[in-house]
Scaffold this active site. Structure first.
Site, PDB file in Angstrom:
ATOM      1  N   SER A   1     -11.993   8.758 -17.021  1.00  0.00           N
ATOM      2  CA  SER A   1     -12.403   8.822 -15.300  1.00  0.00           C
ATOM      3  C   SER A   1     -14.549   8.975 -14.775  1.00  0.00           C
ATOM      4  CB  SER A   1     -11.936  10.190 -14.666  1.00  0.00           C
ATOM      5  OG  SER A   1     -11.628  10.019 -13.518  1.00  0.00           O
TER       6      SER A   1
ATOM      7  N   ASP B   1      -2.221   4.162 -11.684  1.00  0.00           N
ATOM      8  CA  ASP B   1      -3.783   4.511 -11.616  1.00  0.00           C
ATOM      9  C   ASP B   1      -4.334   3.714  -9.947  1.00  0.00           C
ATOM     10  OD1 ASP B   1      -6.444   5.978 -11.684  1.00  0.00           O
ATOM     11  OD2 ASP B   1      -6.048   5.489 -14.454  1.00  0.00           O
TER      12      ASP B   1
ATOM     13  N   HIS C   1      -3.164   8.172 -13.561  1.00  0.00           N
ATOM     14  CA  HIS C   1      -4.767   8.731 -13.707  1.00  0.00           C
ATOM     15  C   HIS C   1      -4.508  10.623 -14.064  1.00  0.00           C
ATOM     16  CE1 HIS C   1      -8.882   7.996 -13.719  1.00  0.00           C
ATOM     17  NE2 HIS C   1      -8.806   9.449 -12.727  1.00  0.00           N
TER      18      HIS C   1
END
Ligand SMILES: *[C@@H]1O[C@H](CO)[C@@H](O)[C@H](O)[C@H]1NC(C)=O
Length: 407
Positions: free
Chosen positions: A190, A347, A377
């Site tokens: 991320s 995501d 995600h």
């Protein structure tokens, strides 16, 4: 008794109403995700309330809840020795592999995610993940405990990751840790994937660092802030746990920008066509070529004719490749290491990862793109007791197996 039943039923309905959200059918374990999301939404709400009451910055409230949660996760793999130390002024934790001494070992520099503002690298899931990498790969793992927003903003997070990495890559330091200089990877998830990609670009072109990364592993990385209406942003804007508005908030917080700009940036007003100098950088990124037809489904590009021209002047970091590695020049990409890019169908950042994988390939870098049709995600952080998802466990196994084969 009747009254009690009535109240119980009423409360059950309220709770169910709060928890239930419609989710795509193909997502991994939807009910579990709804509960996780409800808890997270509750925490974000608490953060916003304390913020508006002037009690505490919302991010501090959210992060203390994250730390409380992570503290519940038991330490796995106690055999791994850890060392908390400082690399060129930056706090890091080094995980020592259990393997026998004397033989040179592989190494992974790990950069945790959490929107450049959240996350506890020494606790819970990140700690478990680093221990697992150290054990499974018999590698030295260095996790960077960089300072976060709102205490610091871009470029501090980036610079601290670069500093810690450059210190570790010094031949004398590597030899102290018995690391093979040819077998080092950088890895992040991320916002950590953003920092890992940026660090990989920097080390690739940095003449002062003779040791280079062999590999980069980018787990659903965030890579650009010019288009909050990519096909995946459109498709997944309301899919937990990373809603589009939350991602936009993280960006503004990272770049130290006014949070009120959120309404403008999620409508792409900042990259409207009436801004001459933006069209220049957009022309470098032909979005439609970079995405496959299968991915873009009912995608309708959003590039308003008129917008808010002042935003890019006010927040120039939106165009800075150190913050948004997707915008890097091809000469920089060419020097970047062989890549593994993990993307999830559900995501908002799916296309950030796919477009970057494509750009790296076009620059001549070999790329493995592992795409999870049931992924969402953050799933890699949910691979350890008490909160695990089958997709999280599979994703962790697969990326570590890839590292084992290629590092
Ligand atoms: C986007 O820009 C247009 C034109 O300047 C303006 O009318 C509109 O209010 C802006 N939208 C947002 C959400 O800021």
């Amino acid at each position: 008794m009747k009254l009690l039943c009535g109240i119980t039923l009423f409360l059950a309905i309220v709770v169910a109403y709060y928890i239930y959200i419609p989710l795509p059918r193909t997502i991994s374990e939807p009910w579990k995700l709804m509960v996780l999301d409800a808890a997270f939404r509750g925490v974000v709400w608490m953060g916003d309330v304390s913020h508006s009451l002037g009690l505490s910055h919302s991010v501090h409230v959210i992060n203390s809840a994250v730390i409380d949660f992570e503290s519940l996760v038991p330490v796995t793999n106690i055999k791994i020795q850890v060392e908390d130390t400082i690399f060129d002024g930056v706090h890091v934790r080094v995980y020592h592999p259990p393997g026998k001494e004397g033989k040179l070992r592989r190494a992974v520099v790990f950069i945790h995610g959490g929107g450049w503002s959240l996350g506890a690298p020494k606790l819970g899931s990140y700690d478990s993940l680093c221990r697992k990498m150290a054990a499974d790969l018999n590698a030295v793992v260095v996790t960077v405990d960089y300072r976060m927003a709102p205490d610091v903003h871009f470029p501090v997070q980036y610079e601290e990751c670069v500093q810690a990495t450059k210190h570790f890559l010094r031949p004398d330091v590597l030899s102290q840790y018995l690391v093979d200089t040819e077998r080092i990877a950088v890895c992040g998830d991320s916002a950590g994937g953003n920092l890992a990609a940026a660090v990989a670009q920097r080390i690739g072109i940095d003449d002062s660092t003779s040791v280079k990364f062999k590999l980069q592993v980018l787990i659903y990385p965030v890579l650009q802030a010019l288009d909050f209406n990519t096909a995946s942003y459109q498709q997944n804007q309301n899919v937990p746990i990373l809603y589009r508005t939350l991602m936009a908030r993280f960006w503004l917080e990272y770049l130290g920008a006014n949070p009120d700009l959120i309404h403008s940036i999620i409508t792409n007003n900042h990259t409207a066509q009436d801004q001459n100098y933006v069209s220049l950088s957009l022309s470098k990124l032909d979005w439609t070529i970079l995405l496959s037809k299968r991915m873009i489904k009912q995608y309708k590009p959003v590039f308003p004719v008129t917008g808010s021209p002042s935003i890019l002047k006010e927040v120039p970091a939106l165009l800075d490749a150190r913050a948004a590695p997707l915008l890097a020049e091809e000469e920089v990409l060419r020097m970047a290491p062989h890549a593994y890019v993990l993307t999830c169908e559900h995501d908002v950042l799916r296309d950030d990862g796919i477009m970057y994988a494509r750009r790296l390939e076009l620059a001549g870098v070999s790329v493995t793109n592992d795409h999870y049709e049931d992924g969402f995600h953050g799933c890699v952080s949910f691979a350890f007791w008490p909160s695990y998802f089958s997709v999280g466990i599979r994703a962790v196994q697969n990326y570590i197996a890839w590292l084992d084969d290629n590092l």
